[in-house]
Write a protein that holds these residues in place. Structure first.
Motif, PDB file in Angstrom:
ATOM      1  N   SER A   1       0.920  -1.058   0.193  1.00 28.88           N
ATOM      2  CA  SER A   1      -0.308  -0.401  -0.015  1.00 28.88           C
ATOM      3  C   SER A   1       0.891   1.287   0.292  1.00 28.88           C
ATOM      4  CB  SER A   1      -0.961   0.115   0.924  1.00 28.88           C
ATOM      5  OG  SER A   1      -0.174   0.593   2.497  1.00 28.88           O
ATOM      6  N   GLY A   2       0.222   2.297  -0.217  1.00 30.25           N
ATOM      7  CA  GLY A   2       1.648   3.457  -0.308  1.00 30.25           C
ATOM      8  C   GLY A   2       1.673   4.626   1.455  1.00 30.25           C
ATOM      9  N   GLY A   3       0.827   3.721   2.363  1.00 27.61           N
ATOM     10  CA  GLY A   3       1.520   3.923   3.327  1.00 27.61           C
ATOM     11  C   GLY A   3       2.803   2.855   3.680  1.00 27.61           C
ATOM     12  N   MET A   4       2.743   1.574   3.316  1.00 29.20           N
ATOM     13  CA  MET A   4       4.148   1.129   3.271  1.00 29.20           C
ATOM     14  C   MET A   4       4.982   1.181   2.562  1.00 29.20           C
ATOM     15  SD  MET A   4       1.474  -2.872   3.477  1.00 29.20           S
ATOM     16  CE  MET A   4       2.524  -3.954   4.545  1.00 29.20           C
ATOM     17  N   GLN A   5       4.571   1.289   1.354  1.00 31.33           N
ATOM     18  CA  GLN A   5       5.612   2.036   0.308  1.00 31.33           C
ATOM     19  C   GLN A   5       6.695   3.019   1.261  1.00 31.33           C
ATOM     20  OE1 GLN A   5       4.881   2.434  -4.152  1.00 31.33           O
ATOM     21  NE2 GLN A   5       2.782   1.855  -3.696  1.00 31.33           N
ATOM     22  N   GLN A   6       5.886   3.888   1.279  1.00 27.34           N
ATOM     23  CA  GLN A   6       6.430   5.041   2.093  1.00 27.34           C
ATOM     24  C   GLN A   6       7.611   4.511   3.795  1.00 27.34           C
ATOM     25  OE1 GLN A   6       7.853   7.284   1.865  1.00 27.34           O
ATOM     26  NE2 GLN A   6       6.561   8.736   1.949  1.00 27.34           N
ATOM     27  N   ARG A   7       6.637   3.765   4.606  1.00 26.10           N
ATOM     28  CA  ARG A   7       7.622   2.430   5.549  1.00 26.10           C
ATOM     29  C   ARG A   7       9.032   2.223   4.649  1.00 26.10           C
ATOM     30  NH1 ARG A   7       4.561   1.543  10.197  1.00 26.10           N
ATOM     31  NH2 ARG A   7       2.151   2.395   9.772  1.00 26.10           N
ATOM     32  N   VAL A   8       9.124   2.358   3.437  1.00 26.70           N
ATOM     33  CA  VAL A   8       9.675   1.528   2.795  1.00 26.70           C
ATOM     34  C   VAL A   8      11.380   3.097   2.820  1.00 26.70           C
ATOM     35  CG1 VAL A   8      11.291   0.120   0.707  1.00 26.70           C
ATOM     36  CG2 VAL A   8       9.470  -0.493   1.739  1.00 26.70           C
ATOM     37  N   GLY A   9      10.977   3.923   2.389  1.00 26.77           N
ATOM     38  CA  GLY A   9      11.065   5.040   2.103  1.00 26.77           C
ATOM     39  C   GLY A   9      11.696   5.943   2.651  1.00 26.77           C
TER      40      GLY A   9
ATOM     41  N   GLU B   1       7.562  16.533   2.059  1.00 25.13           N
ATOM     42  CA  GLU B   1       6.198  16.294   1.796  1.00 25.13           C
ATOM     43  C   GLU B   1       5.868  14.903   2.173  1.00 25.13           C
ATOM     44  OE1 GLU B   1       3.811  18.606   1.704  1.00 25.13           O
ATOM     45  OE2 GLU B   1       3.912  20.464   0.623  1.00 25.13           O
ATOM     46  N   ALA B   2       6.622  14.446   2.399  1.00 26.56           N
ATOM     47  CA  ALA B   2       7.041  12.677   2.761  1.00 26.56           C
ATOM     48  C   ALA B   2       5.760  12.293   2.662  1.00 26.56           C
ATOM     49  CB  ALA B   2       7.913  12.131   3.949  1.00 26.56           C
ATOM     50  N   PHE B   3       4.281  11.974   4.092  1.00 32.84           N
ATOM     51  CA  PHE B   3       3.287  11.845   3.746  1.00 32.84           C
ATOM     52  C   PHE B   3       2.257  12.167   3.304  1.00 32.84           C
ATOM     53  CE2 PHE B   3       5.129  11.379   8.156  1.00 32.84           C
ATOM     54  CZ  PHE B   3       6.234  10.532   7.901  1.00 32.84           C
ATOM     55  N   SER B   4       2.100  13.344   2.405  1.00 27.73           N
ATOM     56  CA  SER B   4       0.864  14.345   1.634  1.00 27.73           C
ATOM     57  C   SER B   4       0.809  13.750   1.117  1.00 27.73           C
ATOM     58  CB  SER B   4       1.732  15.580   1.129  1.00 27.73           C
ATOM     59  OG  SER B   4       2.578  15.352   0.027  1.00 27.73           O
ATOM     60  N   ALA B   5       1.349  12.705   0.144  1.00 26.47           N
ATOM     61  CA  ALA B   5      -0.193  11.779  -0.552  1.00 26.47           C
ATOM     62  C   ALA B   5      -0.371  10.391   0.065  1.00 26.47           C
ATOM     63  CB  ALA B   5       1.238  10.978  -1.363  1.00 26.47           C
ATOM     64  N   LEU B   6      -0.460  10.196   0.820  1.00 29.70           N
ATOM     65  CA  LEU B   6      -1.332   8.952   1.976  1.00 29.70           C
ATOM     66  C   LEU B   6      -2.426   9.308   2.560  1.00 29.70           C
ATOM     67  CD1 LEU B   6       2.086   8.659   3.919  1.00 29.70           C
ATOM     68  CD2 LEU B   6       0.738   7.228   1.993  1.00 29.70           C
ATOM     69  N   ASP B   7      -3.551   8.469   2.529  1.00 32.78           N
ATOM     70  CA  ASP B   7      -4.666   9.021   3.063  1.00 32.78           C
ATOM     71  C   ASP B   7      -4.786   9.087   4.770  1.00 32.78           C
ATOM     72  OD1 ASP B   7      -6.233   7.602   0.895  1.00 32.78           O
ATOM     73  OD2 ASP B   7      -6.418   5.549   1.410  1.00 32.78           O
ATOM     74  N   PRO B   8      -5.723  10.076   5.635  1.00 32.16           N
ATOM     75  CA  PRO B   8      -5.543  10.795   6.452  1.00 32.16           C
ATOM     76  C   PRO B   8      -5.140   9.618   7.689  1.00 32.16           C
ATOM     77  CG  PRO B   8      -7.376  11.470   5.537  1.00 32.16           C
ATOM     78  CD  PRO B   8      -7.100  10.850   5.203  1.00 32.16           C
ATOM     79  N   LEU B   9      -5.808   9.190   7.865  1.00 31.92           N
ATOM     80  CA  LEU B   9      -5.329   8.051   8.332  1.00 31.92           C
ATOM     81  C   LEU B   9      -4.427   7.246   8.355  1.00 31.92           C
ATOM     82  CD1 LEU B   9      -8.942   5.964   8.840  1.00 31.92           C
ATOM     83  CD2 LEU B   9      -8.025   7.392  10.299  1.00 31.92           C
ATOM     84  N   ILE B  10      -3.272   7.296   7.950  1.00 34.98           N
ATOM     85  CA  ILE B  10      -2.413   6.163   6.808  1.00 34.98           C
ATOM     86  C   ILE B  10      -1.258   7.341   7.641  1.00 34.98           C
ATOM     87  CG2 ILE B  10      -0.587   5.225   5.514  1.00 34.98           C
ATOM     88  CD1 ILE B  10      -3.124   3.896   6.620  1.00 34.98           C
ATOM     89  N   ARG B  11      -1.953   8.633   7.545  1.00 36.46           N
ATOM     90  CA  ARG B  11      -0.822  10.196   7.771  1.00 36.46           C
ATOM     91  C   ARG B  11      -0.573   9.895   9.010  1.00 36.46           C
ATOM     92  NH1 ARG B  11      -1.273  15.418   3.961  1.00 36.46           N
ATOM     93  NH2 ARG B  11       0.216  16.620   5.119  1.00 36.46           N
ATOM     94  N   ARG B  12      -1.476   9.859   9.397  1.00 35.77           N
ATOM     95  CA  ARG B  12      -1.604  10.375  11.105  1.00 35.77           C
ATOM     96  C   ARG B  12      -0.500   8.671  11.768  1.00 35.77           C
ATOM     97  NH1 ARG B  12      -2.246  14.885  14.296  1.00 35.77           N
ATOM     98  NH2 ARG B  12      -2.751  13.983  16.460  1.00 35.77           N
TER      99      ARG B  12
END
Length: 492
Positions: free
Chosen positions: A214-222, A238-249
């Motif tokens: 998922s997008g949140g998991m991909q950002q965790r890889v980064g 802007e590391a979290f701006s592409a994520l859904d609100p819940l995943i972003r939090r």
């Protein structure tokens, strides 16, 4: 019983642009072997502390266009971006700040404010038109490409808005990519990458491809790739701006946990005010290329530097920014446990309140006493206040955010007691004060004062009782100096 709340919550490719969008790059950084639960960081501040400056920015400017020297001179003379539009774009103008080791420093601004150009100058992707950047004591502006690359590898890692993962590599190999670029042996880099993936919640996902995440998991890889590099400073654009609100939090909360564990220095770029307020130890607000205010979330929210900042923060979720310590006030009445019921009753009469916080030596909170209960003790000639002390109150720590006070405040008729880790009374948060802070209004009006804790026993009844029992009453017990100071201070 009292309810006590507390808080203790690569690809080396780049595209330079004069706008705040579009640039991506990944910096590989040197690393050292880490095993077990040993913190990855070996050169940063001790987790949870703030050390010397990790980053120093002095008079930094960047002008894209013709005649940059002329443009800079005109900016120094007071010209605005609009005045120089015919020559080009003044992306960053005379920016000056420091970032301490172990600090999360957030740069916040709307699109076009210059924040992304600023962060690219912090790692040398964009050469400043003027000014300097010093990273961990090394100046990276105006140096040779070789020296710049060495400084990047040693000190700086980057996390990107759009992940910048290599699609043909597994999650594990993506996390280890920077270490591979540095020449670390395969077994060593894979072991380190596995450790970091565990820390960001991706244990067991190392053999997957980015497309399976998922997008949140991909950002965790980064984030894991940046942490594996073991650099002193993380730059997050802007590391979290592409994520859904819940995943972003969730990612925001995990970033704070990792920073507290590893003591990393983080420069975080965002256009989201609530994100900035949640993450930042300090926040720099940018407008039209300039930094217009630097301060803590509470300072910016309660004391904006100008109308722009005030307007910018007017819709912020104050309940997640302000804490009990920010809004508490001196308790309306405090009585010493050793002073006796007559002293407590007089304090409540003089302050026209129905209760007192009862403290022992060192201002340690032992309970509350109500006027009717204390009145009974006085009429019976009791010398000790103990029979009127109850634990029917709620205590909170000074760092608890207002959103976590609401339930306790609704359930309690009394003000919330604010205490430190040793149980010492620091202040109180009446319900009216909490509501006023959430609504950003003053508590100085008569209407607001009327809803606080009024006396339930008439003043004339208390006065008469004190007179009638005066002859039989023992002399008042002298208070220890610290209790006397605490009590008198609460009445001021």
């Amino acid at each position: 019983m009292p309810e006590h709340h507390s808080t203790n919550s690569s690809t080396n490719s780049s595209t330079n642009s004069s706008t705040d969008t579009g640039t991506t790059s990944t910096n590989a950084a040197t690393t050292s072997t880490t095993t077990g639960a040993t913190p990855i960081a070996d050169g940063g501040a001790t987790p949870g502390t703030k050390g010397p400056n990790a980053l120093e920015v002095r008079n930094l400017s960047r002008f894209f266009g013709r005649k940059p020297a002329e443009a800079l001179e005109r900016l120094k003379a007071g010209a605005t971006r609009e005045d120089l539009a015919a020559l080009g774009t003044a992306a960053v103008i005379d920016v000056d700040f420091d970032v301490r080791q172990g600090e999360i420093f957030v740069v916040m601004g709307l699109s076009g404010s210059g924040k992304s150009t600023l962060i690219r100058m912090l790692n040398g992707l964009v050469e400043p038109s003027a000014g300097s950047v010093t990273v961990m004591g090394e100046t990276i502006t105006g140096v040779s490409p070789t020296k710049l690359r060495a400084a990047r590898r040693k000190h700086i890692a980057m996390v990107f808005q759009h992940f910048a993962l290599l699609p043909h590599l597994t999650v594990l190999d993506n996390a280890a990519y920077g270490l591979e670029v540095q020449g670390m042996p395969p077994a060593e880099r894979r072991a380190k990458a596995e450790l970091v993936l565990e820390r960001v919640g991706l244990g067991g996902w190392g053999d997957k491809l980015p497309s399976e995440l998922s997008g949140g998991m991909q950002q965790r890889v980064g984030l894991a790739r940046a942490l594996a590099a073991d650099a002193d400073i993380l730059l997050m654009d802007e590391a979290f701006s592409a994520l859904d609100p819940l995943i972003r939090r969730e990612m925001q909360e995990q970033l704070i946990e990792l920073q507290q564990e590893l003591g990393k220095t983080i420069v975080f770029i965002t256009h989201d005010l609530n994100e900035a307020m949640f993450l930042g130890d300090r926040i720099a607000v940018m407008r039209d290329g300039r930094v217009v205010q630097i301060g803590t979330a509470e300072e910016i929210l309660t004391d904006p530097a100008d109308d722009y900042v005030a307007q910018f923060v007017q819709d912020v979720d104050r309940a997640r920014v302000l804490t009990a310590g920010n809004v508490m006030e001196a308790p309306r009445a405090v009585a010493s446990a050793s002073a006796g019921p007559r002293a407590a009753l007089r304090a409540m009469r003089d302050l026209q309140t129905s209760m007192v916080f009862v403290v022992a030596s060192g201002r340690k909170l032992v309970g509350v006493a109500h006027d009717r209960d204390v009145l009974r003790l006085v009429r019976r000639g009791e010398r000790s206040l103990q029979g009127a002390i109850t634990d029917d109150y709620a205590a909170v720590g000074p760092d608890v955010v207002l959103t976590d006070l609401l339930e306790s405040s609704v359930e309690q008729a009394l003000p919330l007691a604010v205490v430190d880790d040793e149980g010492r009374l620091l202040g109180a948060v009446p319900r009216v004060t909490l509501l006023a802070a959430l609504g950003n209004v003053s508590t100085d009006t008569g209407e607001l004062q009327a809803v606080q804790n009024p006396a339930t026993v008439p003043v004339d009844v208390i006065t008469a009782t004190l007179r009638e029992t005066a002859a039989a009453a023992p002399p008042d017990t002298p208070l220890p100096a610290d209790e006397l100071a605490a009590t008198e201070g609460s009445r001021a």
